[in-house]
Design an enzyme around this catalytic site. Structure first.
Site, PDB file in Angstrom:
ATOM      1  CD  GLU C  66      -1.902  -2.337   1.383  1.00 32.20           C
ATOM      2  OE1 GLU C  66      -0.720  -2.682   1.626  1.00 32.20           O
ATOM      3  OE2 GLU C  66      -2.848  -3.143   1.414  1.00 32.20           O
ATOM      4  CG  HIS C 135     -11.020  -7.193   7.768  1.00 27.74           C
ATOM      5  ND1 HIS C 135     -10.115  -7.546   8.725  1.00 27.74           N
ATOM      6  CD2 HIS C 135     -10.440  -7.479   6.591  1.00 27.74           C
ATOM      7  CE1 HIS C 135      -9.031  -8.044   8.153  1.00 27.74           C
ATOM      8  NE2 HIS C 135      -9.201  -8.015   6.855  1.00 27.74           N
TER       9      HIS C 135
END
Lengths: 336, 81, 344
Positions: C66, C135
């Site tokens: 990322e 999440h």
């Protein structure tokens, strides 16, 4: 380093336990998630059923877990990732509490708060997390503590080949080598990071080749075989315990199911899993055991019956345990 | 009259009793279609599957509505040569 | 040639993918990067069909790096390309937040306006389907808190397409957060209302314009994302009890339509902020502060009420998660509570 008879049998039994656990979960996970019992307009409802949420199964990857954990003591640390069941079982995590956690019950390892990707069993120093790469520095920390406290405990970080492209991995490796930490990094190369093949994500063929760049030995285990992993891990763990520092091991393993349960796997050739199962590491180890007169049909049947009962008992425990009270959600933000 | 069903092979590895979802029809009643033409899309567990016309003809009836589920072997639509 | 605009019902995922495809067709400089955006079409279907249409040079599957690809998005944008960089789950922002908040957000300012970064960060947010603490978060407040990022949070397909088109055309960094539970995925239970009529032609929706989803006179529910859908269901229930709730969908947090919030609260005199993010130090506090600062021009009939996740990580187990994330029942109960007040 050769495995003793006890170690061989332990690895075999553990692999069977893992495989049976995962195969059972395939069915249990689907309960309540498929039409017609779910909301209209859906083909699958991830939040429904007794085991809701995501599920990442490790069938096929058993050798990595047992080959490494055969060398571990209770006071050695294991940090796993989002596909944790095989490591947890190989580290002797409380199977009943682990299963109850996945059912979201109050008797679970995390009292229902963590779920399948966030299993914590401090009694056997096992933890895992859903953020790719996050475990590597954490294993370094456990290793650092062992060094400071003067024990010869080691730490193992398990993660996938996809994680080896995450910044945390690179920082952890340098730190481990720089501080000569008793940690072993084990890369499970199952060839896919969700849908992306290793060749499309990683500029080199093997992460074992990256190790030298960080100042530690790198070992590639090319076969998905418990004994091959056992040998590589044995050397690495012994090296760490002697205070000689970290090692990186990469194992070429096979993921039999999808990235997560329900994964349509359209990125994979249709019969790939069937082909991979032709090289199933469990019968392969059975053959080894039989050759050494450590296993025969009767013994195999007996241990499989025993293991089935243990796995079934764990699932029953998960099913039959109570849920936490809703207000329990407010507890455990901070320690008292 | 020809029955249109979802290819039975698609149900091979799926547990008995599981239903599929009819995602969308790409034809209407009255449309003329060719053999092999894709008539619609169904989803079983999490995989999409196309529904094909087994022969050429005119769609007489659509038996299952979009977003409804159906069992293995259900006649999804009918066509007339 | 017909000039009528056709509409069809699209899911929010389809709307986002369509907006992206239409902009990519219109402007060669637009490209997409992220994990599983190509063959897989995006884990939450935001990029379905793009690889087939535009090829791997413009729809790039990245490694799990990322910091690498967010930083690359910044660098490419600086050179005049217009990247759309997908962060699979907003919860993963931690592994690349330096690139986002110290560079992407600030470089234009630090350069005195000389350098521009026309990029979009798309990301999946929200819980309610047992994906646990790492999440399931919303976290739009964190992005809104750092000056220099525009923050867009659609609640339905029609808005999503218009807002995404605006986002791609904006010369500034835009963070576009889509709630997984309203993408219209065939594998996650849903709240009605997010799949709606979407014109085939391109269109834009300006940032900084909230939308009154449902008019009312007794209370204003300021909300966004999936919570809009829950608020509408709550408003239906309340209407049956004779309570008229106005539902205001913020649509964008930066820029924030402060005027719309104040106008609505001035009309109803009661404010409930319904937010799926954590309660403290976030969006709901921002809205409450806004109203508090304007008590000289509007009159409240009740204290401000905020409904949000009560400062706990999102728990996994169903009864715990349902308790932690505000539900329709909680919205109804909160509004009933507000109706018991009539301050001077």
């Amino acid at each position: 380093m050769d495995a003793t008879s006890e170690q061989l049998l332990w690895m075999y039994e553990k692999m069977i336990e893992i495989r049976e656990y995962e195969e059972t979960m395939v069915k249990v996970y689907l309960e309540g998630k498929l039409p017609p019992k779910i909301q209209k307009g859906l083909a699958f409802d991830i939040g429904a059923g007794p085991v809701p949420g995501e599920m990442h199964l490790a069938a096929g990857q058993e050798p990595v877990a047992v080959g490494v954990c055969a060398h571990l003591r209770r006071d050695d640390t294991v940090v796993g990732a989002h596909r944790p069941h095989h490591f947890a079982i190989a580290k002797d995590v409380d199977l009943n509490a682990m299963t109850a956690e996945m059912f979201g019950k109050v008797t679970g390892l995390g009292r229902g708060k963590g779920g399948h990707m966030h299993l914590f069993d401090p009694a056997v120093k096992f933890s895992c997390s859903g953020i790719v790469g996050a475990g590597a520095p954490q294993a370094c920390g456990a290793a650092l503590a062992a060094k400071k406290l003067g024990t010869d405990a080691v730490a193992i970080a398990f993660f996938g080949e996809g994680a080896a492209n995450q910044g945390a991995f690179h920082e952890a490796l340098n730190l481990a080598a720089l501080w000569k930490l008793p940690v072993v990094f084990v890369v499970e190369d199952n060839k896919y990071g969700i849908s992306v093949e290793k060749s499309a994500s990683t500029a080199i063929a093997s992460n074992a080749d990256r190790a030298a760049a960080y100042g530690m030995p790198g070992v590639l285990v090319e076969r998905n075989d418990a004994l091959a992993v056992f040998e590589a891990a044995g050397a690495a763990v012994a090296r760490a315990r002697r205070g000689e520092g970290p090692t990186l091991i990469e194992v070429n393993t096979d993921r039999y199911f999808g990235h997560f349960q329900g994964d349509p796997e359209t990125y994979r050739p249709k019969d790939e899993a069937k082909t991979l199962r032709q090289h199933d590491p469990i019968p392969a180890l059975a053959t080894q055991l039989r050759q050494r007169d450590l296993l025969d049909d009767e013994a195999d049947a007996a241990l499989r019956t025993r293991i089935s009962a243990r796995v079934q008992a764990a699932y029953d425990f998960g099913r039959n345990s109570p849920y936490p009270a809703p207000e329990d959600a407010l507890l455990h933000v901070f320690a008292d | 009259m020809t029955d249109i069903i979802l290819d039975d092979a698609v149900w091979a590895d799926v547990d008995e009793g599981t239903e599929a979802l009819l995602q969308e029809w790409q034809v209407k009643e009255g449309d003329s279609v060719e053999a092999g033409q894709v008539l619609g899309v169904a989803e079983l567990v999490k995989t999409s599957h196309e529904i094909f016309a087994p022969s050429a003809g005119r769609i007489v009836r659509l038996n299952v509505a979009e977003q409804d589920t159906f069992a293995r072997g259900t006649v999804l639509a009918q066509l007339e040569a | 040639m017909s000039t009528t605009t056709t509409t069809r019902r699209l899911t929010m995922a389809q709307a986002i993918a369509e907006a992206t495809a239409q902009e990519m067709a219109r402007d060669d400089r637009v490209f997409v990067m992220g994990e599983d955006v190509g063959k897989y079409g995006g884990i939450f279907s935001a990029t379905t069909g793009l690889l087939d249409q535009f090829g791997p040079e413009r729809v790039m599957d990245t490694p799990i790096s990322e910091t690498g690809f967010m930083g690359a998005a910044l660098g490419a944008a600086a050179e005049g390309l217009r990247p759309i960089s997908e962060l699979m789950f907003v919860d993963f922002f931690g592994v690349c937040f330096d690139q986002i908040y110290n560079h992407i957000a600030k470089n234009h300012y630090m350069s005195g306006g000389a350098c521009k970064y026309p990029l979009v960060i798309t990301t999946g947010i929200g819980g309610g389907y047992n994906d646990a603490a790492q999440h399931s978060q919303c976290l739009y407040s964190i992005f809104a808190h750092v000056p220099g990022l525009k923050v867009v949070v659609p609640s339905n397909a029609y808005d999503a397409k218009g807002l995404m088109t605006t986002a791609i055309r904006d010369d500034n960094p835009v963070v576009f957060l889509y709630h997984k539970g309203i993408m219209g995925l065939s594998w996650m239970s849903y709240f009605e209302g997010s799949t709606n009529e979407v014109p085939e032609a391109q269109y834009t929706i300006p940032f900084g314009q909230a939308r009154i989803v449902r008019e009312g006179s007794d209370v204003t529910i300021v909300t966004l994302s999936q919570m809009v859908q829950k608020s509408v269901l709550a408003a239906d229930q309340l209407a049956a009890e004779g309570i008229s709730a106005e539902v205001l969908d913020l649509r964008t947090l930066v820029p924030l339509d402060r005027a719309a919030v104040l106008a609505s609260v001035a009309k109803t005199g009661r404010l409930l902020v319904a937010d799926e993010d954590y309660l403290s130090y976030g969006l709901s506090g921002e809205i409450a502060a806004l109203v508090a600062e304007n008590l000289d021009t509007l009159r409240l009939k009740a204290p401000v009420r905020r409904l949000a996740v009560p400062d706990v990580p999102i728990p996994f187990s169903r009864p715990l998660e349902q308790f932690a994330i505000p539900q329709v029942d909680n919205i109804v109960a909160s509004v009933r509570g507000l109706m018991r007040f009539t301050l001077a």
